[in-house]
Design a protein around this motif. Structure first.
Motif, PDB file in Angstrom:
ATOM      1  N   ARG A 106       0.850  -1.200   0.000  1.00  0.00           N
ATOM      2  CA  ARG A 106       0.000   0.000   0.000  1.00  0.00           C
ATOM      3  C   ARG A 106       0.880   1.241   0.000  1.00  0.00           C
ATOM      4  NH1 ARG A 106      -5.498  -0.564   0.960  1.00  0.00           N
ATOM      5  NH2 ARG A 106      -6.133  -2.705   1.414  1.00  0.00           N
ATOM      6  N   ASP A 107       0.443   2.236  -0.765  1.00  0.00           N
ATOM      7  CA  ASP A 107       1.199   3.487  -0.814  1.00  0.00           C
ATOM      8  C   ASP A 107       0.856   4.331   0.406  1.00  0.00           C
ATOM      9  OD1 ASP A 107      -1.223   4.800  -1.233  1.00  0.00           O
ATOM     10  OD2 ASP A 107      -0.884   5.121  -3.375  1.00  0.00           O
ATOM     11  N   PRO A 108       1.490   5.505   0.570  1.00  0.00           N
ATOM     12  CA  PRO A 108       1.222   6.331   1.761  1.00  0.00           C
ATOM     13  C   PRO A 108      -0.235   6.730   1.928  1.00  0.00           C
ATOM     14  CG  PRO A 108       3.230   7.057   0.684  1.00  0.00           C
ATOM     15  CD  PRO A 108       2.608   6.049  -0.225  1.00  0.00           C
ATOM     16  N   HIS A 109      -1.021   6.673   0.853  1.00  0.00           N
ATOM     17  CA  HIS A 109      -2.440   7.009   0.930  1.00  0.00           C
ATOM     18  C   HIS A 109      -3.319   5.779   1.178  1.00  0.00           C
ATOM     19  CE1 HIS A 109      -1.427  11.041  -0.447  1.00  0.00           C
ATOM     20  NE2 HIS A 109      -0.741  10.497  -1.445  1.00  0.00           N
ATOM     21  N   GLY A 110      -2.686   4.630   1.356  1.00  0.00           N
ATOM     22  CA  GLY A 110      -3.436   3.418   1.624  1.00  0.00           C
ATOM     23  C   GLY A 110      -3.961   2.720   0.384  1.00  0.00           C
ATOM     24  N   ILE A 111      -3.533   3.153  -0.800  1.00  0.00           N
ATOM     25  CA  ILE A 111      -3.998   2.542  -2.047  1.00  0.00           C
ATOM     26  C   ILE A 111      -3.125   1.334  -2.371  1.00  0.00           C
ATOM     27  CG2 ILE A 111      -4.349   2.901  -4.511  1.00  0.00           C
ATOM     28  CD1 ILE A 111      -4.784   5.866  -3.909  1.00  0.00           C
TER      29      ILE A 111
END
Length: 369
Positions: free
Chosen positions: A103-108
């Protein structure tokens, strides 16, 4: 212009031959600390999906009858795939692909692929193309399919495409990586549908051969664009952009392109393979939109074909017909009893055997200094 044969009017399953990557997917869901394993590879996925949709799907590959090869075969057969041509000679170690869902820093969620063993760092087996020599005994039968799907360039791929083209089959070419213009030209002269990702091929050229009646370039989150051959002028029309379908619950986008291809081929079968070239612009746009919908729906599950382990197979057809985007489900079972890399990596397996041998009380004692 080579005409595409009309489907046999007698009740029967449509048939597809696939040639290219059939692999073993080792999927690590880092977010939920879960492991998922399944047969994969573009050709393996397309064959399995269409088998679930009622097709007779026959992939061609060079899988060894090793532990991984046996698991791939069993998984594909579970969904009705015909595996008679999975072990063409000379055989090769079955390809293994490690996918990590992060997951990326935005939770995606996003995924990364590796061909190295996460246990020992050793190289995992890679794809080896089928040879012309091994293809030749099955060529006539393989080329008689309604559709021939190819995802890797090789001399054998050109041979199969030419034979299928001559037999009137619909040839669907989906190159997985950039290839030289000369190699592309060799395949395209026998191709009817060309599909590729913008991440791998910027442009396939301005003037594809006349038998290519549809060219599709997928754009990831940007949707796709396509151009088709005019029925009146026989020239390729301008590009048309199609917006992406929304994904209600993004978990893993791996394999979405395989679902798209399988769905589009399945829709073409309903029109008739010969009539696919003559579809109206509106019907073609609807077909592409439905294929997008099934691809978007598949992103709600872990792994390239995660939906097939968690949703009743008849729901796949329902999703395609209704163009729904997601059916919430729970995680399905893990299909490997032992989740360690020792089950897929020879180096790790050898290390484990050594450790077990050393733990045994009956092994020969080493002399002490």
């Amino acid at each position: 212009m080579k005409s595409i044969k009309q489907p046999d009017k007698r009740p029967r399953k449509p048939r597809i031959t696939t040639l290219g990557l059939v692999a073993f997917d080792y999927v690590v869901d880092s977010t939920n600390k879960r492991l998922h394993v399944q047969a994969g590879g573009t050709c393996g996925n397309v064959a399995a999906i269409l088998s679930a949709l009622g097709w007779q799907a026959v992939p061609i590959a060079r899988l060894k009858e090793d532990l991984i090869g046996v698991q791939i075969r069993a998984d594909l057969e579970r969904f009705g795939t015909d595996t008679k041509w999975l072990s063409c000679r000379p055989d090769a170690e079955s390809p293994v692909i490690v996918e990590r869902i992060l997951r990326d820093p935005h939770g995606i969620p996003f995924h990364v692929f590796s061909f190295l063993c996460p246990g020992c760092g050793g190289r995992l087996p890679r794809f080896q193309p089928v040879t012309i020599t091994s293809l030749r005994p099955i060529l006539a039968d393989a080329a008689k399919a309604d559709v021939v799907f190819i995802d890797r360039f090789s001399p054998a791929a050109v041979t199969l495409a030419e034979a299928a083209h001559g037999a009137g089959s619909l040839v669907y070419f989906e190159p997985s990586a950039a290839i030289s213009s000369r190699e592309l030209e060799r395949v395209l002269q026998f191709t009817n549908v060309l599909k590729y990702s913008h991440e791998r091929i910027d442009d396939a050229g301005t003037a594809p051969p006349e038998d290519v009646f549809l060219e599709i370039q997928t754009l990831g989150r940007g949707g796709l664009r396509y151009r088709r051959r005019s029925r009146a002028t026989k020239r390729m029309k301008d590009w048309v952009h199609v917006n992406p379908r929304s994904v209600e619950n993004l978990i893993d986008s791996t394999g979405a392109g395989d679902w798209f291809s399988a769905a589009l081929i399945h829709i073409f079968a309903k029109y008739g393979f010969g009539a696919a070239r003559e579809m109206s612009d509106l019907d073609l746009l609807e077909a592409l939109s439905k294929a997008q919908a099934l691809a978007a729906w598949s992103c709600g599950f872990v792994g390239a074909r995660g939906a097939m382990y968690q949703v009743p197979l008849e729901n796949i057809e329902r999703v395609l017909v209704a163009a729904k985007s997601h059916i919430p489900t729970q995680y399905g079972p893990v299909y490997m009893a032992d989740g360690s890399m020792a089950t897929i990596c020879e180096i790790c397996a050898s290390s484990r055997r050594d450790e077990e041998w050393l733990r045994r009380s009956d092994h020969p004692k080493q002399p002490t200094a």
